[in-house]
Scaffold this motif. Structure first.
Motif, mmCIF file in Angstrom:
data_model
loop_
_atom_site.group_PDB
_atom_site.id
_atom_site.type_symbol
_atom_site.label_atom_id
_atom_site.label_comp_id
_atom_site.label_asym_id
_atom_site.label_seq_id
_atom_site.Cartn_x
_atom_site.Cartn_y
_atom_site.Cartn_z
ATOM 1 N N GLY A 13 0.784 -1.226 0.000
ATOM 2 C CA GLY A 13 0.000 0.000 0.000
ATOM 3 C C GLY A 13 0.817 1.277 0.000
ATOM 4 O O GLY A 13 0.249 2.360 -0.040
ATOM 5 N N ARG A 14 2.155 1.170 0.088
ATOM 6 C CA ARG A 14 3.021 2.361 0.056
ATOM 7 C C ARG A 14 3.821 2.356 -1.239
ATOM 8 O O ARG A 14 4.223 1.308 -1.715
ATOM 9 C CB ARG A 14 4.065 2.360 1.173
ATOM 10 N N GLU A 15 4.081 3.549 -1.738
ATOM 11 C CA GLU A 15 4.932 3.650 -2.918
ATOM 12 C C GLU A 15 6.385 3.761 -2.458
ATOM 13 O O GLU A 15 6.703 4.563 -1.580
ATOM 14 C CB GLU A 15 4.542 4.860 -3.760
ATOM 15 N N VAL A 16 7.238 2.924 -3.032
ATOM 16 C CA VAL A 16 8.669 2.938 -2.712
ATOM 17 C C VAL A 16 9.476 2.837 -4.007
ATOM 18 O O VAL A 16 8.977 2.336 -5.014
ATOM 19 C CB VAL A 16 9.069 1.759 -1.773
ATOM 20 N N GLN A 17 10.702 3.314 -3.955
ATOM 21 C CA GLN A 17 11.613 3.174 -5.082
ATOM 22 C C GLN A 17 12.271 1.804 -4.980
ATOM 23 O O GLN A 17 12.839 1.473 -3.946
ATOM 24 C CB GLN A 17 12.704 4.255 -5.025
ATOM 25 N N GLY A 18 12.192 1.017 -6.034
ATOM 26 C CA GLY A 18 12.802 -0.303 -6.012
ATOM 27 C C GLY A 18 13.279 -0.717 -7.385
ATOM 28 O O GLY A 18 12.982 -0.073 -8.389
ATOM 29 N N ILE A 19 14.033 -1.808 -7.402
ATOM 30 C CA ILE A 19 14.538 -2.322 -8.666
ATOM 31 C C ILE A 19 13.437 -3.079 -9.401
ATOM 32 O O ILE A 19 12.802 -3.962 -8.837
ATOM 33 C CB ILE A 19 15.747 -3.258 -8.433
ATOM 34 N N GLU A 20 13.233 -2.696 -10.650
ATOM 35 C CA GLU A 20 12.333 -3.441 -11.540
ATOM 36 C C GLU A 20 13.165 -4.579 -12.129
ATOM 37 O O GLU A 20 14.202 -4.336 -12.761
ATOM 38 C CB GLU A 20 11.838 -2.519 -12.644
ATOM 39 N N ARG A 21 12.745 -5.809 -11.884
ATOM 40 C CA ARG A 21 13.483 -6.975 -12.361
ATOM 41 C C ARG A 21 13.711 -6.841 -13.872
ATOM 42 O O ARG A 21 12.759 -6.770 -14.640
ATOM 43 C CB ARG A 21 12.695 -8.242 -12.043
ATOM 44 N N SER A 22 14.992 -6.780 -14.266
ATOM 45 C CA SER A 22 15.363 -6.527 -15.653
ATOM 46 C C SER A 22 16.651 -7.273 -15.984
ATOM 47 O O SER A 22 17.482 -7.498 -15.102
ATOM 48 C CB SER A 22 15.624 -5.031 -15.879
ATOM 49 N N THR A 23 16.821 -7.622 -17.256
ATOM 50 C CA THR A 23 18.033 -8.305 -17.707
ATOM 51 C C THR A 23 18.514 -7.655 -18.996
ATOM 52 O O THR A 23 17.710 -7.278 -19.851
ATOM 53 C CB THR A 23 17.762 -9.805 -17.938
ATOM 54 N N PHE A 24 19.843 -7.550 -19.105
ATOM 55 C CA PHE A 24 20.466 -6.941 -20.269
ATOM 56 C C PHE A 24 21.527 -7.878 -20.807
ATOM 57 O O PHE A 24 22.334 -8.406 -20.044
ATOM 58 C CB PHE A 24 21.079 -5.583 -19.890
ATOM 59 N N LEU A 25 21.519 -8.084 -22.112
ATOM 60 C CA LEU A 25 22.503 -8.920 -22.782
ATOM 61 C C LEU A 25 23.412 -7.989 -23.575
ATOM 62 O O LEU A 25 22.951 -7.279 -24.475
ATOM 63 C CB LEU A 25 21.812 -9.934 -23.699
ATOM 64 N N ILE A 26 24.688 -7.977 -23.189
ATOM 65 C CA ILE A 26 25.674 -7.086 -23.795
ATOM 66 C C ILE A 26 26.608 -7.934 -24.662
ATOM 67 O O ILE A 26 27.085 -8.984 -24.215
ATOM 68 C CB ILE A 26 26.453 -6.323 -22.703
ATOM 69 N N ASP A 27 26.854 -7.484 -25.890
ATOM 70 C CA ASP A 27 27.661 -8.279 -26.815
ATOM 71 C C ASP A 27 29.164 -8.101 -26.545
ATOM 72 O O ASP A 27 29.554 -7.246 -25.737
ATOM 73 C CB ASP A 27 27.261 -7.990 -28.268
ATOM 74 N N PRO A 28 30.002 -8.880 -27.209
ATOM 75 C CA PRO A 28 31.452 -8.820 -26.954
ATOM 76 C C PRO A 28 32.098 -7.464 -27.238
ATOM 77 O O PRO A 28 33.180 -7.175 -26.743
ATOM 78 C CB PRO A 28 32.023 -9.902 -27.879
#
Length: 158
Positions: free
Chosen positions: A113-128
């Motif tokens: 019920g409270r708004e908080v700043q948090g990490i949005e589950r995310s993934t990044f694929l970085i090339d060579p």
């Protein structure tokens, strides 16, 4: 600074990691990098996600990829989490949120019920070459690691 879009070069970064290491993107040039952001060590969804990446780690390695998990937790918390779950990859502590800001994963979330700043589950694929090859935002854990592996397979098949 805005988050990189697929095809763009990712700005170099450096962060404290488990095993007493400091890891930078420049250190990982020449291989693919799976950088996954998760909200909190030892919570059910984050544990499952880490276990899935752990279980598929040999397949990622075969394709020339390294995996790094990132959250705002302390290195001590990361060490405990990594040890308990037998993660073969390092976890990065982003307590100052510099990596989170670079990839724009800090979002307003509703917690009890409270708004908080948090990490949005995310993934990044970085090339060579250090370019963003793919990204997943608002990740649902089930099947996610396998989806990332499949994308990596398609990129390395050519």
């Amino acid at each position: 600074m805005s988050a990189p879009s697929p095809g763009q070069t990712v700005a170099d970064f450096s962060a404290a990691a488990t095993s007493g290491k400091t890891i930078s993107l420049a250190d990982l040039r020449g291989c693919y990098l799976v950088l996954y952001f998760y909200p909190k060590d030892s919570t059910p969804g984050c544990t499952r996600e880490g276990q899935d990446f752990r279980d598929l780690y040999p397949a990622f390695q075969t394709l020339g990829a390294e995996i790094l998990g990132v959250s705002r937790d302390s290195l001590k918390s990361h060490e405990n989490f990594r040890c308990k779950q037998s993660f073969p990859f390092e976890l990065l502590s982003d307590s100052d949120e510099s990596l989170c800001r670079l990839f724009d994963v800090i979002k307003l979330k509703n917690m009890y019920g409270r708004e908080v700043q948090g990490i949005e589950r995310s993934t990044f694929l970085i090339d060579p070459d250090g370019r963003l090859a793919a990204e997943w935002r608002k990740v649902s854990v089930k099947g996610h690691a396998a989806d990332v592996l499949e994308r990596l397979r398609s990129l390395t098949a050519g």
